[in-house]
Design a protein around this motif. Structure first.
Motif, PDB file in Angstrom:
ATOM      1  N   GLY A 139       0.819  -1.208   0.000  1.00  0.00           N
ATOM      2  CA  GLY A 139       0.000   0.000   0.000  1.00  0.00           C
ATOM      3  C   GLY A 139       0.850   1.253   0.000  1.00  0.00           C
ATOM      4  N   ASP A 140       0.283   2.341  -0.489  1.00  0.00           N
ATOM      5  CA  ASP A 140       1.021   3.602  -0.591  1.00  0.00           C
ATOM      6  C   ASP A 140       1.627   4.050   0.734  1.00  0.00           C
ATOM      7  OD1 ASP A 140       0.463   3.829  -3.285  1.00  0.00           O
ATOM      8  OD2 ASP A 140      -1.152   5.284  -3.027  1.00  0.00           O
ATOM      9  N   TYR A 141       0.920   3.851   1.837  1.00  0.00           N
ATOM     10  CA  TYR A 141       1.380   4.362   3.126  1.00  0.00           C
ATOM     11  C   TYR A 141       2.517   3.555   3.743  1.00  0.00           C
ATOM     12  CZ  TYR A 141      -2.523   7.570   3.076  1.00  0.00           C
ATOM     13  OH  TYR A 141      -3.387   8.573   2.742  1.00  0.00           O
ATOM     14  N   VAL A 142       2.799   2.387   3.216  1.00  0.00           N
ATOM     15  CA  VAL A 142       3.869   1.564   3.788  1.00  0.00           C
ATOM     16  C   VAL A 142       4.994   1.263   2.800  1.00  0.00           C
ATOM     17  CG1 VAL A 142       2.468   0.506   5.593  1.00  0.00           C
ATOM     18  CG2 VAL A 142       2.552  -0.553   3.321  1.00  0.00           C
ATOM     19  N   ALA A 143       4.923   1.805   1.612  1.00  0.00           N
ATOM     20  CA  ALA A 143       5.908   1.501   0.572  1.00  0.00           C
ATOM     21  C   ALA A 143       7.127   2.412   0.665  1.00  0.00           C
ATOM     22  CB  ALA A 143       5.259   1.587  -0.809  1.00  0.00           C
ATOM     23  N   PHE A 144       7.757   2.409   1.846  1.00  0.00           N
ATOM     24  CA  PHE A 144       8.911   3.278   2.097  1.00  0.00           C
ATOM     25  C   PHE A 144       9.992   2.524   2.868  1.00  0.00           C
ATOM     26  CE2 PHE A 144       5.364   6.204   1.720  1.00  0.00           C
ATOM     27  CZ  PHE A 144       5.877   7.196   0.904  1.00  0.00           C
ATOM     28  N   ASN A 145      11.248   2.887   2.617  1.00  0.00           N
ATOM     29  CA  ASN A 145      12.401   2.516   3.443  1.00  0.00           C
ATOM     30  C   ASN A 145      12.477   1.017   3.730  1.00  0.00           C
ATOM     31  OD1 ASN A 145      11.760   5.374   3.758  1.00  0.00           O
ATOM     32  ND2 ASN A 145      13.480   5.409   5.150  1.00  0.00           N
ATOM     33  N   LEU A 146      12.409   0.239   2.682  1.00  0.00           N
ATOM     34  CA  LEU A 146      12.398  -1.204   2.859  1.00  0.00           C
ATOM     35  C   LEU A 146      13.797  -1.799   2.806  1.00  0.00           C
ATOM     36  CD1 LEU A 146      10.681  -3.698   3.279  1.00  0.00           C
ATOM     37  CD2 LEU A 146      10.298  -3.772   0.824  1.00  0.00           C
ATOM     38  N   MET A 147      14.416  -1.798   1.660  1.00  0.00           N
ATOM     39  CA  MET A 147      15.743  -2.405   1.478  1.00  0.00           C
ATOM     40  C   MET A 147      16.722  -1.339   0.994  1.00  0.00           C
ATOM     41  SD  MET A 147      15.449  -5.616   2.295  1.00  0.00           S
ATOM     42  CE  MET A 147      16.732  -6.545   1.511  1.00  0.00           C
ATOM     43  N   ASP A 148      16.952  -0.356   1.817  1.00  0.00           N
ATOM     44  CA  ASP A 148      17.800   0.761   1.438  1.00  0.00           C
ATOM     45  C   ASP A 148      19.265   0.356   1.390  1.00  0.00           C
ATOM     46  OD1 ASP A 148      15.654   2.572   1.317  1.00  0.00           O
ATOM     47  OD2 ASP A 148      15.709   2.801   3.483  1.00  0.00           O
ATOM     48  N   PRO A 149      20.024   0.923   0.431  1.00  0.00           N
ATOM     49  CA  PRO A 149      21.461   0.648   0.395  1.00  0.00           C
ATOM     50  C   PRO A 149      22.145   1.254   1.619  1.00  0.00           C
ATOM     51  CG  PRO A 149      20.891   2.361  -1.176  1.00  0.00           C
ATOM     52  CD  PRO A 149      19.593   1.840  -0.613  1.00  0.00           C
ATOM     53  N   LYS A 150      23.255   0.656   2.004  1.00  0.00           N
ATOM     54  CA  LYS A 150      23.962   1.079   3.216  1.00  0.00           C
ATOM     55  C   LYS A 150      24.320   2.567   3.191  1.00  0.00           C
ATOM     56  CE  LYS A 150      27.467  -0.518   6.385  1.00  0.00           C
ATOM     57  NZ  LYS A 150      28.418  -1.560   6.699  1.00  0.00           N
ATOM     58  N   GLU A 151      24.707   3.095   2.023  1.00  0.00           N
ATOM     59  CA  GLU A 151      25.086   4.504   1.953  1.00  0.00           C
ATOM     60  C   GLU A 151      23.894   5.431   2.238  1.00  0.00           C
ATOM     61  OE1 GLU A 151      24.653   2.827  -2.249  1.00  0.00           O
ATOM     62  OE2 GLU A 151      25.741   2.268  -0.449  1.00  0.00           O
ATOM     63  N   ALA A 152      22.670   4.967   1.989  1.00  0.00           N
ATOM     64  CA  ALA A 152      21.481   5.776   2.298  1.00  0.00           C
ATOM     65  C   ALA A 152      21.238   5.849   3.803  1.00  0.00           C
ATOM     66  CB  ALA A 152      20.252   5.199   1.601  1.00  0.00           C
ATOM     67  N   LEU A 153      21.793   4.920   4.552  1.00  0.00           N
ATOM     68  CA  LEU A 153      21.591   4.877   5.994  1.00  0.00           C
ATOM     69  C   LEU A 153      22.731   5.528   6.765  1.00  0.00           C
ATOM     70  CD1 LEU A 153      20.458   1.144   6.244  1.00  0.00           C
ATOM     71  CD2 LEU A 153      19.013   3.164   5.988  1.00  0.00           C
ATOM     72  N   GLY A 154      23.817   5.830   6.079  1.00  0.00           N
ATOM     73  CA  GLY A 154      25.050   6.258   6.726  1.00  0.00           C
ATOM     74  C   GLY A 154      24.968   7.481   7.596  1.00  0.00           C
ATOM     75  N   ASN A 155      24.141   8.466   7.227  1.00  0.00           N
ATOM     76  CA  ASN A 155      24.081   9.712   7.993  1.00  0.00           C
ATOM     77  C   ASN A 155      23.007   9.709   9.066  1.00  0.00           C
ATOM     78  OD1 ASN A 155      26.155  10.836   6.491  1.00  0.00           O
ATOM     79  ND2 ASN A 155      24.759  11.576   4.911  1.00  0.00           N
ATOM     80  N   PRO A 202       1.466   8.993  -4.442  1.00  0.00           N
ATOM     81  CA  PRO A 202       1.095  10.405  -4.457  1.00  0.00           C
ATOM     82  C   PRO A 202       1.910  11.228  -3.457  1.00  0.00           C
ATOM     83  CG  PRO A 202      -0.864   9.023  -4.418  1.00  0.00           C
ATOM     84  CD  PRO A 202       0.316   8.119  -4.190  1.00  0.00           C
ATOM     85  N   GLN A 203       2.263  12.434  -3.855  1.00  0.00           N
ATOM     86  CA  GLN A 203       3.068  13.309  -3.004  1.00  0.00           C
ATOM     87  C   GLN A 203       2.396  13.579  -1.666  1.00  0.00           C
ATOM     88  OE1 GLN A 203       6.241  14.139  -3.795  1.00  0.00           O
ATOM     89  NE2 GLN A 203       6.353  14.883  -1.698  1.00  0.00           N
ATOM     90  N   LYS A 204       1.069  13.633  -1.631  1.00  0.00           N
ATOM     91  CA  LYS A 204       0.342  13.873  -0.384  1.00  0.00           C
ATOM     92  C   LYS A 204       0.621  12.771   0.640  1.00  0.00           C
ATOM     93  CE  LYS A 204      -2.031  17.655  -1.009  1.00  0.00           C
ATOM     94  NZ  LYS A 204      -1.781  18.823  -0.205  1.00  0.00           N
ATOM     95  N   VAL A 205       0.874  11.552   0.187  1.00  0.00           N
ATOM     96  CA  VAL A 205       1.167  10.451   1.105  1.00  0.00           C
ATOM     97  C   VAL A 205       2.479  10.714   1.841  1.00  0.00           C
ATOM     98  CG1 VAL A 205       1.706   7.982   1.247  1.00  0.00           C
ATOM     99  CG2 VAL A 205      -0.167   8.765  -0.205  1.00  0.00           C
ATOM    100  N   PHE A 206       3.464  11.269   1.144  1.00  0.00           N
ATOM    101  CA  PHE A 206       4.756  11.570   1.758  1.00  0.00           C
ATOM    102  C   PHE A 206       4.599  12.475   2.985  1.00  0.00           C
ATOM    103  CE2 PHE A 206       6.063   9.996  -2.243  1.00  0.00           C
ATOM    104  CZ  PHE A 206       7.407   9.673  -2.196  1.00  0.00           C
ATOM    105  N   GLU A 207       3.579  13.335   2.955  1.00  0.00           N
ATOM    106  CA  GLU A 207       3.362  14.281   4.047  1.00  0.00           C
ATOM    107  C   GLU A 207       2.796  13.609   5.294  1.00  0.00           C
ATOM    108  OE1 GLU A 207       0.812  17.274   2.399  1.00  0.00           O
ATOM    109  OE2 GLU A 207       2.162  17.607   0.692  1.00  0.00           O
ATOM    110  N   THR A 208       2.378  12.344   5.192  1.00  0.00           N
ATOM    111  CA  THR A 208       1.712  11.684   6.312  1.00  0.00           C
ATOM    112  C   THR A 208       2.460  10.471   6.835  1.00  0.00           C
ATOM    113  OG1 THR A 208       0.372  10.309   4.843  1.00  0.00           O
ATOM    114  CG2 THR A 208      -0.559  12.429   5.488  1.00  0.00           C
ATOM    115  N   VAL A 209       3.670  10.218   6.333  1.00  0.00           N
ATOM    116  CA  VAL A 209       4.424   9.025   6.736  1.00  0.00           C
ATOM    117  C   VAL A 209       5.700   9.428   7.457  1.00  0.00           C
ATOM    118  CG1 VAL A 209       5.632   6.965   5.896  1.00  0.00           C
ATOM    119  CG2 VAL A 209       3.482   7.659   4.830  1.00  0.00           C
TER     120      VAL A 209
END
Length: 193
Positions: free
Chosen positions: A40-56, A73-80
């Motif tokens: 679903g749109d609200y949970v489709a984030f930050n699943l298998m990120d590369p190590k360099e994306a987590l470094g900071n 949708p961009q509006k979903v980004f505002e709620t997660v």
């Protein structure tokens, strides 16, 4: 206290978040980095990120949102919001603002290897959700019935407001379940404008 049948685990988690938003009147959702809670749109984030994306990333802080597919949708980004699993400090910083309707997580992360909850973590989330009026959702699509017939919540002794289960409930056939407190699940049929 009540159940709603669905066609899949992904549908169950989407339904659980909708119920939480209906019950609380809040649109925001808190996820765990590396957790998988369906497509679903609200949970489709930050699943298998590369190590360099987590470094900071710093403990006690939110992660930058990284969608796992295009088309959200961009509006979903505002709620997660996304925080590290086992980081109560980061979860508290998000929840104390009183804007989050639901925290959804697998009680044991299983998509990025096996990551167990630290002692007191799930209990701490339960307390935070109670204090802030946030719905706690355990996504037991993977852990339900594999760890115990009562799901992982039976083992850890923490009862979420809502639980989701997937194909294991139907012996591998397409099916899902959302179950939980009547005060939340009753919103299945009750639609206030």
């Amino acid at each position: 206290e009540q159940l709603q049948l669905t066609n899949s685990g992904s549908e169950a988690t989407a339904y659980a978040m909708r119920l939480a938003r209906a019950a609380t009147g809040r649109d925001r959702i808190l996820l765990m980095q590396g957790g998988y809670n369906g497509w679903g749109d609200y949970v489709a984030f930050n699943l298998m990120d590369p190590k360099e994306a987590l470094g900071n990333h710093k403990p006690g802080e939110e992660y930058d949102l990284r969608p796992i597919t295009a088309g959200i949708p961009q509006k979903v980004f505002e709620t997660v919001h996304v925080v590290e699993f086992n980081d109560l400090e980061a979860a508290e910083k998000v929840l104390v603002k009183g804007e989050v309707g639901a925290v959804i997580l697998e009680p044991i992360l299983q998509n990025v290897g096996i990551v167990k909850p630290k002692p007191g973590y799930l209990e701490g989330l339960r307390e935070l959700c109670d204090r802030t009026g946030t719905i706690l959702i355990f996504d037991e699509v993977k852990t339900g019935f594999r760890h115990s017939l009562g799901g992982y919540q039976e083992i850890c002794g923490v009862t979420p407001d809502l639980s989701t289960f997937g194909n294991a409930v139907a012996n591998g056939y397409p099916m899902g379940v959302v179950g939980g407190k009547e005060s939340v699940v009753r919103h299945v049929t009750h639609a206030d404008p």
